[in-house]
Motif scaffolding. Structure first.
Motif, PDB file in Angstrom:
ATOM      1  N   LEU A  29      34.904  19.957 117.235  1.00  0.00           N
ATOM      2  CA  LEU A  29      36.276  20.326 116.853  1.00  0.00           C
ATOM      3  C   LEU A  29      36.483  21.832 116.998  1.00  0.00           C
ATOM      4  CD1 LEU A  29      36.769  18.055 113.705  1.00  0.00           C
ATOM      5  CD2 LEU A  29      37.851  17.765 115.940  1.00  0.00           C
ATOM      6  N   VAL A  49      43.359  19.157 115.950  1.00  0.00           N
ATOM      7  CA  VAL A  49      42.059  19.463 115.342  1.00  0.00           C
ATOM      8  C   VAL A  49      42.215  19.694 113.841  1.00  0.00           C
ATOM      9  CG1 VAL A  49      40.246  21.220 115.178  1.00  0.00           C
ATOM     10  CG2 VAL A  49      40.940  20.353 117.420  1.00  0.00           C
ATOM     11  N   GLU A  65      42.089  11.076 116.657  1.00  0.00           N
ATOM     12  CA  GLU A  65      41.016  11.414 117.582  1.00  0.00           C
ATOM     13  C   GLU A  65      41.349  10.942 118.987  1.00  0.00           C
ATOM     14  OE1 GLU A  65      37.009  11.394 114.740  1.00  0.00           O
ATOM     15  OE2 GLU A  65      37.779   9.506 115.536  1.00  0.00           O
TER      16      GLU A  65
END
Length: 317
Positions: free
Chosen positions: A240, A259, A301
């Motif tokens: 990340l 993120v 994600e």
């Protein structure tokens, strides 16, 4: 027998957190919570930021797991050294287990203004009142000498010095502890509860008090289990951070925003798993929150993957 210390030069960290969980019987989420809240272990980090534990960490966690299952509060055990924990475990190795071991037969009390229990009431509930004290020093000495099944403390206000003295006493006794109080800060009540001391706001009826002192059965298996098929994480913290620092070809900060969202969802997912449960309903709510958060995290994600591919950003392995 003495536990090896974590600072032993010969001992090298080698166990990842999943292996430690299997070796000790302590869930991974609980291991993280104990590390964060109580600093019970201080694992080193690998080059990929994975936790690495030593043999002594595993042995210490096994001892703590055993003591917790026998009724000791984690807040009481956390400040103790590895050797102190092992000595405590060995001291009670032959102690009876289960509800019978925790049956209250003897009781000693302290009251700064009023004495909390009448002798006749105690006798009617099958409890022998050893003695009641108005002097804390005499109460503490008598409790350590007689090692009663329970102690009851009645105070107008829960001041820090009195709380410290009580927690020190409880840590040395294998006894149930109830505090009847008039006024107290919320943080103080939390501290007492985490140490296994039951705080009750005055006035307290005899019926309620002896209900709190009733035999405690072995804890039943939870009726609500945490989900076993949550979507696995596709990005660790290192990945990340790498994605957040990658420049984009257009004036758009969507990858950075995604993120941040994923990080927040990761944190709330862990928080939901570690929340203290007062009852089955409470556990059910936090189980639902963890499941919803994990699934939302999986969607974000995938969104981050799609955005990265759209902008030509190389994804970390």
């Amino acid at each position: 027998r003495t536990l090896k210390t974590a600072n032993s030069e010969q001992e090298q960290p080698k166990f990842r957190i999943g292996a430690v969980s299997k070796l000790t019987g302590v869930p991974v989420d609980t291991l993280r919570a104990w590390e964060r809240r109580y600093q019970i272990t201080t694992p080193t980090r690998s080059s990929s930021s994975a936790r690495l534990y030593r043999d002594s960490d595993v042995e210490k966690l096994r001892t703590i797991k055993r003591l917790v299952s026998e009724g000791y509060a984690i807040g009481t055990l956390a400040p103790m050294s590895a050797d102190e924990l092992l000595a405590l475990a060995e001291e009670h190795a032959e102690a009876p287990r289960g509800a019978e071991a925790r049956t209250i037969r003897t009781l000693i009390t302290y009251g700064d203004n009023e004495l909390p229990i009448d002798h006749t009431v105690a006798s009617d509930n099958g409890v022998e009142m050893l003695k009641q004290y108005r002097s804390w020093a005499a109460f503490e000495a008598a409790a350590l000498e007689s090692n009663p099944d329970a102690v009851v403390v009645c105070v107008a206000g829960l001041q820090p010095e009195r709380v410290n003295a009580l927690l020190s006493l409880v840590a040395r006794l294998v006894a149930r502890a109830v505090v009847i109080y008039g006024f107290a800060a919320s943080g103080t009540l939390t501290r007492l509860t985490e140490a296994g001391v039951m705080p009750l706001r005055t006035p307290v009826s005899d019926e309620l008090l002896f209900k709190m002192l009733a035999p405690v059965a072995e804890p039943a298996a939870p009726t609500i289990a945490l989900p076993t098929s949550l979507p696995p994480r596709r990005f660790d913290e290192e990945a990340l951070t790498q994605l957040a620092a990658t420049p984009t070809v257009v004036e758009c900060e969507c990858p950075l925003h995604l993120v941040d969202i994923i990080r927040n969802l990761n944190n709330f997912e862990m928080y939901s798993a570690e929340c203290l449960h007062r009852d089955d309903k409470d556990a059910e709510i936090h189980t639902m929150l963890r499941s919803v958060t994990a699934n939302a995290r999986a969607h974000f994600e995938q969104a981050l993957i799609d955005v990265a591919e759209h902008e030509g950003i190389a994804l970390p392995e």
